[in-house]
Every structure is written in structure tokens, then in C-alpha cells.
Design an enzyme around this catalytic site. Sequence first.
Site: not given
Ligand code: NDP
Ligand code: 8X3
Length: 254
Positions: A142, A155
Site C-alpha cells: 500500500s 496499519y
Molecule cells: P476488501 O475488504 O474488499 O478485501 C479484503 C480481502 O481480504 C477479502 O477477500 C477478505 O476475505 C480477505 N481477508 C481479510 N482478512 C482475512 C483473513 N484473516 N483470512 C483470510 N482472508 C482475509 O479490501 P481490498 O480488496 O481493498 O483489500 C485487499 C488488499 O489491498 C489488502 O491487503 C489491503 O490492505 C490492500 N490495500 C487496499 C487499498 C484500498 O484502498 N482498498 C489500498 C492499498 C492496499 P474474507 O473476509 O472472506 O476472509
Molecule cells: C489502503 C490505502 O490510504 O487508506 O492501503 O491506507 S489507505
Amino acid sequence: MKNHERQNNRGTMFITGATSGFGEAIAKQAAAVGFQLVLTGRRADRLEQIRDHLGSSVIKTLCFDVRDCDATHEAIGSLTDIQIPQVLVNNAGLAVGKGPVDEGIYDDWNRMIDTNVKGLLHVTRELTPRMKQGARIINIGSVAGRQPYPGGAVYNASKFAVDGLTHAMRMDLLPRGIQVAQVAPGAADTEFSLVRFKGDAAAAASVYHGFEPLTADDVADSVLYIATRPPHVSIQDLLIMPAAQASAYHFHKS
Ligand code: NDP
Ligand code: 8X3
């Protein structure tokens, strides 16, 4: 994704957190260009919906919590050799809460560190011994792992750890010919903020007011770009931001 030709046999892609957001979008784009998929997450109903949607591209679904090293060991231990990935996407992760460190909630901190850092390690430890030369790992970091921002300390720390682990894994796995990349997105409209704000839809929506965030497909496009390079090309790091975002804490909002 527009420019990748479909191939019949791209091998297997293993995606953690495939039940929503980036992971689901990566699965759909990967299926469209000929990967076979192993999809994981905790929500079994979502995994089944995606399997129904993608049909025979999905060769296995695994419902487990990446925080649980025994469950991760058991789930990955059930894979046959053909299900061991050519591409591992370490995507599962979350933020929980936002606030100053002197008001931090231990359970929130544990969920972030146990998922984003230890969960990534559990999956990597279980899969990498069986991955072959030429395989790739793509870690979802991220912008929060490049620059801290107020209220994001733990985070931020978890995503700085993903950045550090990506560098270290790349060196450790170099002799085995396994490439390691990081995709580090800025603000993207997924379920991320709804999870962070514990179901408060108004707080989640307010994150994206006044600018156009990335979509899950934008991020998936970057992942698929890395995953489909020729074998001698290693994209190590890709920072992808909305046009209205200059850093972790600089936005141009209307
Ligand atoms: P979502 O919440 O849409 O997806 C998160 C996914 O992670 C879900 O499929 C969830 O599945 C899975 N997950 C969470 N906890 C667990 C666990 N303990 N075990 C297994 N699976 C888990 O968010 P995003 O798609 O945005 O996030 C995906 C990644 O991208 C994350 O690592 C996030 O930190 C990162 N990210 C997101 C950004 C944003 O602005 N959206 C920007 C930068 C990075 P389930 O609940 O079914 O377990
Ligand atoms: C998720 C992006 O800026 O909300 O990794 O932390 S931010």
C-alpha cells in the site's frame, strides 16, 4: 485488461482474499487470460458465488483464516501438485479502525498485524517450498507502507512490513528463480473502508468523497501485468495511485 491474449495454459494462480475487492477482480481478470485459479477467503458463500461465476477456471476453493497457521497448513497441504501456483498473490488484508496510537485498541492492532504480516508469512511459508523455478509472488502492499499518515500507525506498520518482507523474500528466493513483486495501491473503493470503519457505511463512503478513487479492476490490471511478463522480466515494484492522490495524505478534492 485489454492487451493480453488469452492462453490456454498459464498455470495456476493462488489468490488470498478472493472474496471481494482486489482479490475478486484479480480472479476475474486472471480467468479471462487463461489462468487456473485457487481462490481463498473466510466467506464460503462468496467463494461459491465466484466459483459459479468463473466456472472451470476455478480448480479449488479454500476457506480458511490466514491468521491461523494450523488452518493454513491444513488447507495448503490439501493441494495437489497441479494446484501449486505459478503465481501467488498475497492480497488478504485489512485496516481496522483509524485513530491516534495513544487511543489504540489492542484487538484492532492484533487483527491488522496477524492478518497483514503473519497471514502473508503463513501462506508464503506453506506454498513456497512447493513452488517451482519461474514462479512469481505478488504481494499487495500500500502507499500506507511507503508513508505513514495520522491515525494509521499500526496499519502503516503492517504495510511497511509487507514492503520489507517483499525485499527480503526476493533475495531469499532468488537462487530458486522465484520472482517477488509488490503492488502498492493508493485509495481504492472496495470493502476496505467498510471493514476499517466496522460497518459504518457513511464513514466508509466519506473516504472517497470529492475525488475519483481507483477501482478494484485498476489494481487487478497491474497485478495481471506483472503476472504475464515474459520469464526474463521481473517487475519488482508498482505504486498505483488515483490521479487525485499525490501521497498517502495529499489529495486534491473538489
Ligand atoms: P476488501 O475488504 O474488499 O478485501 C479484503 C480481502 O481480504 C477479502 O477477500 C477478505 O476475505 C480477505 N481477508 C481479510 N482478512 C482475512 C483473513 N484473516 N483470512 C483470510 N482472508 C482475509 O479490501 P481490498 O480488496 O481493498 O483489500 C485487499 C488488499 O489491498 C489488502 O491487503 C489491503 O490492505 C490492500 N490495500 C487496499 C487499498 C484500498 O484502498 N482498498 C489500498 C492499498 C492496499 P474474507 O473476509 O472472506 O476472509
Ligand atoms: C489502503 C490505502 O490510504 O487508506 O492501503 O491506507 S489507505
